[in-house]
Motif scaffolding. Sequence first.
Motif, PDB file in Angstrom:
ATOM      1  N   UNK A   1     -57.464  -2.601 -11.580  1.00  0.00           N
ATOM      2  CA  UNK A   1     -56.479  -3.439 -12.270  1.00  0.00           C
ATOM      3  C   UNK A   1     -55.882  -2.655 -13.432  1.00  0.00           C
ATOM      4  N   UNK A   2     -54.744  -3.118 -13.902  1.00  0.00           N
ATOM      5  CA  UNK A   2     -54.065  -2.453 -15.007  1.00  0.00           C
ATOM      6  C   UNK A   2     -54.892  -2.536 -16.296  1.00  0.00           C
ATOM      7  N   UNK A   3     -55.419  -3.719 -16.584  1.00  0.00           N
ATOM      8  CA  UNK A   3     -56.247  -3.922 -17.772  1.00  0.00           C
ATOM      9  C   UNK A   3     -57.651  -4.322 -17.321  1.00  0.00           C
ATOM     10  N   UNK A   4     -58.586  -3.400 -17.434  1.00  0.00           N
ATOM     11  CA  UNK A   4     -59.955  -3.653 -16.968  1.00  0.00           C
ATOM     12  C   UNK A   4     -60.639  -4.713 -17.821  1.00  0.00           C
ATOM     13  N   UNK A   5     -61.377  -5.582 -17.156  1.00  0.00           N
ATOM     14  CA  UNK A   5     -62.184  -6.570 -17.867  1.00  0.00           C
ATOM     15  C   UNK A   5     -63.431  -6.855 -17.044  1.00  0.00           C
ATOM     16  N   UNK A   6     -64.453  -7.335 -17.714  1.00  0.00           N
ATOM     17  CA  UNK A   6     -65.709  -7.646 -17.045  1.00  0.00           C
ATOM     18  C   UNK A   6     -65.607  -8.955 -16.269  1.00  0.00           C
ATOM     19  N   UNK A   7     -66.439  -9.080 -15.244  1.00  0.00           N
ATOM     20  CA  UNK A   7     -66.617 -10.363 -14.566  1.00  0.00           C
ATOM     21  C   UNK A   7     -67.837 -11.018 -15.202  1.00  0.00           C
ATOM     22  N   UNK A   8     -67.626 -12.177 -15.791  1.00  0.00           N
ATOM     23  CA  UNK A   8     -68.703 -12.932 -16.425  1.00  0.00           C
ATOM     24  C   UNK A   8     -69.178 -14.001 -15.461  1.00  0.00           C
ATOM     25  N   UNK A   9     -70.478 -13.978 -15.152  1.00  0.00           N
ATOM     26  CA  UNK A   9     -71.057 -14.875 -14.157  1.00  0.00           C
ATOM     27  C   UNK A   9     -72.048 -15.810 -14.835  1.00  0.00           C
ATOM     28  N   UNK A  10     -71.967 -17.100 -14.475  1.00  0.00           N
ATOM     29  CA  UNK A  10     -72.901 -18.080 -15.014  1.00  0.00           C
ATOM     30  C   UNK A  10     -73.834 -18.575 -13.922  1.00  0.00           C
ATOM     31  N   UNK A  11     -75.009 -18.998 -14.347  1.00  0.00           N
ATOM     32  CA  UNK A  11     -75.990 -19.627 -13.460  1.00  0.00           C
ATOM     33  C   UNK A  11     -76.289 -20.994 -14.058  1.00  0.00           C
ATOM     34  N   UNK A  12     -75.914 -22.042 -13.353  1.00  0.00           N
ATOM     35  CA  UNK A  12     -76.091 -23.407 -13.834  1.00  0.00           C
ATOM     36  C   UNK A  12     -75.502 -23.577 -15.242  1.00  0.00           C
TER      37      UNK A  12
ATOM     38  N   UNK B   1     -75.005 -21.246 -17.633  1.00  0.00           N
ATOM     39  CA  UNK B   1     -75.440 -20.269 -18.637  1.00  0.00           C
ATOM     40  C   UNK B   1     -75.029 -18.865 -18.201  1.00  0.00           C
ATOM     41  N   UNK B   2     -74.406 -18.123 -19.109  1.00  0.00           N
ATOM     42  CA  UNK B   2     -73.989 -16.750 -18.815  1.00  0.00           C
ATOM     43  C   UNK B   2     -75.216 -15.896 -18.492  1.00  0.00           C
ATOM     44  N   UNK B   3     -75.189 -15.238 -17.316  1.00  0.00           N
ATOM     45  CA  UNK B   3     -76.314 -14.375 -16.936  1.00  0.00           C
ATOM     46  C   UNK B   3     -75.916 -12.910 -16.811  1.00  0.00           C
ATOM     47  N   UNK B   4     -74.609 -12.644 -16.583  1.00  0.00           N
ATOM     48  CA  UNK B   4     -74.179 -11.255 -16.413  1.00  0.00           C
ATOM     49  C   UNK B   4     -72.715 -11.105 -16.795  1.00  0.00           C
ATOM     50  N   UNK B   5     -72.395  -9.967 -17.397  1.00  0.00           N
ATOM     51  CA  UNK B   5     -71.030  -9.570 -17.716  1.00  0.00           C
ATOM     52  C   UNK B   5     -70.898  -8.129 -17.235  1.00  0.00           C
ATOM     53  N   UNK B   6     -70.239  -7.970 -16.079  1.00  0.00           N
ATOM     54  CA  UNK B   6     -70.254  -6.675 -15.410  1.00  0.00           C
ATOM     55  C   UNK B   6     -68.875  -6.042 -15.299  1.00  0.00           C
ATOM     56  N   UNK B   7     -68.764  -4.755 -15.662  1.00  0.00           N
ATOM     57  CA  UNK B   7     -67.531  -4.013 -15.400  1.00  0.00           C
ATOM     58  C   UNK B   7     -67.348  -3.800 -13.893  1.00  0.00           C
ATOM     59  N   UNK B   8     -66.178  -3.379 -13.518  1.00  0.00           N
ATOM     60  CA  UNK B   8     -65.824  -3.119 -12.123  1.00  0.00           C
ATOM     61  C   UNK B   8     -66.762  -2.081 -11.505  1.00  0.00           C
TER      62      UNK B   8
ATOM     63  N   UNK C   1     -76.161  -1.275 -14.275  1.00  0.00           N
ATOM     64  CA  UNK C   1     -76.013  -1.447 -15.718  1.00  0.00           C
ATOM     65  C   UNK C   1     -76.931  -2.578 -16.182  1.00  0.00           C
ATOM     66  N   UNK C   2     -77.109  -2.672 -17.509  1.00  0.00           N
ATOM     67  CA  UNK C   2     -77.837  -3.818 -18.063  1.00  0.00           C
ATOM     68  C   UNK C   2     -76.985  -5.064 -17.868  1.00  0.00           C
ATOM     69  N   UNK C   3     -77.651  -6.215 -17.817  1.00  0.00           N
ATOM     70  CA  UNK C   3     -76.960  -7.459 -17.470  1.00  0.00           C
ATOM     71  C   UNK C   3     -75.951  -7.933 -18.498  1.00  0.00           C
ATOM     72  N   UNK C   4     -76.133  -7.662 -19.768  1.00  0.00           N
ATOM     73  CA  UNK C   4     -75.156  -8.143 -20.767  1.00  0.00           C
ATOM     74  C   UNK C   4     -74.899  -7.095 -21.792  1.00  0.00           C
TER      75      UNK C   4
END
Length: 153
Positions: A52-63, A65-72, A150-153
């Motif tokens: 993508x033109x502007x890279x950003x993390x995908x933030x994933x929640x479980x029920x 609650x944020x569990x992971x913020x991952x780069x591409x 990578x580490x999860x957060x």
Amino acid sequence: MKTRRHWMGAAVWLATCLMSPVALAQSTPAGGEPASSPPPPSLYVFNISGPVLFASNQDVTDNGTLIASLPRLTHTVLAIAPGAHEFRFQAFPKGNRVATLSAEPGHTYYLVVGYSPAKSWAFPLMGDSMLIKVVEAAEAEALIRETRRVDSR
């Protein structure tokens, strides 16, 4: 009186000796080591987003609650609680962008998330540009090699 005490003591000693092997056998498996509970379930989370033109993390929640913020093109491994899980993108807490699973102790699960810019230009013809799904181990093996841990957060 001594005789009676003597026999009572002998009876208690005999009962203890007879019960000890049974109690020992119930608390110790055949291998001779104490029984242990299985490890908690583990979850691999993969971000397979395209360029993508502007890279950003995908933030994933479980029920919720944020569990992971991952780069591409990265992944992480987390311990999760046994039971029901509902995974979503943090930016989309409602709707049909959801993946679910019922986790069992000692099992490993694999969650794939990502954004496909090519699909966003052709929506709805090519489908949703956001992907979130639980995959099998065979599909995850290739993703482990193709992404960086990578580490999860």
